[in-house]
Design a protein around this motif. Sequence first.
Motif, PDB file in Angstrom:
ATOM      1  N   ARG A  24      17.661 -23.063  18.885  1.00  0.00           N
ATOM      2  CA  ARG A  24      18.945 -23.511  19.504  1.00  0.00           C
ATOM      3  C   ARG A  24      18.818 -24.837  19.919  1.00  0.00           C
ATOM      4  O   ARG A  24      20.194 -25.617  19.951  1.00  0.00           O
ATOM      5  N   ARG A  28      22.169 -27.269  18.444  1.00  0.00           N
ATOM      6  CA  ARG A  28      23.239 -28.207  19.532  1.00  0.00           C
ATOM      7  C   ARG A  28      23.457 -29.508  18.858  1.00  0.00           C
ATOM      8  O   ARG A  28      24.244 -30.106  19.389  1.00  0.00           O
ATOM      9  N   GLU A  37      28.619 -20.800  13.834  1.00  0.00           N
ATOM     10  CA  GLU A  37      29.833 -20.490  14.449  1.00  0.00           C
ATOM     11  C   GLU A  37      29.547 -20.095  15.956  1.00  0.00           C
ATOM     12  O   GLU A  37      28.417 -19.833  15.936  1.00  0.00           O
ATOM     13  N   ARG A  38      30.449 -19.992  16.769  1.00  0.00           N
ATOM     14  CA  ARG A  38      30.034 -19.578  18.271  1.00  0.00           C
ATOM     15  C   ARG A  38      31.143 -18.344  18.417  1.00  0.00           C
ATOM     16  O   ARG A  38      32.110 -18.064  17.984  1.00  0.00           O
ATOM     17  N   ASP A  39      30.458 -17.348  19.113  1.00  0.00           N
ATOM     18  CA  ASP A  39      31.022 -16.056  19.459  1.00  0.00           C
ATOM     19  C   ASP A  39      30.693 -16.273  21.073  1.00  0.00           C
ATOM     20  O   ASP A  39      29.770 -15.608  21.608  1.00  0.00           O
ATOM     21  N   ARG A  42      27.344 -17.177  22.445  1.00  0.00           N
ATOM     22  CA  ARG A  42      26.246 -16.782  21.390  1.00  0.00           C
ATOM     23  C   ARG A  42      26.383 -17.687  20.182  1.00  0.00           C
ATOM     24  O   ARG A  42      27.648 -17.846  19.618  1.00  0.00           O
ATOM     25  N   TYR A  43      25.488 -17.813  19.172  1.00  0.00           N
ATOM     26  CA  TYR A  43      25.539 -18.517  17.839  1.00  0.00           C
ATOM     27  C   TYR A  43      25.549 -17.344  16.886  1.00  0.00           C
ATOM     28  O   TYR A  43      25.206 -16.312  17.097  1.00  0.00           O
TER      29      TYR A  43
END
Length: 109
Positions: A24, A28, A37-39, A42-43
């Motif tokens: 993580r 960043r 991608e991001r949700d 969450r990654y």
Amino acid sequence: MATQKTLSTKEAADKLGTDPKSLRVFLRTPEGIALVERDGARYVIPAANVPKIAKGLAAHAKRAEERKAKEAAEPDLEPEDDDTTPDDEPEELEELGEDEEPTDEEDDE
């Protein structure tokens, strides 16, 4: 339409042989952000990007080690804290007698 296989941070960390927190931290960085991608919070990590992430993660770890080594080699330029700084000394207060009232210096002008 083919669905792209994605991994969670934990799954990708397991494949990369690292822990999720270290992954993580890399994700960043500008290099890491470009690979996922991001949700929400969450990654979402495309499985196809795992080799690119592995390469970027290794470079990131190398830069971090170099930075730590450089910081360890540099002398500490911060002055030592001597306990005689003016900020540590209490202000002297004028004691008033029981019958005296405080006066404003501005009223005397």
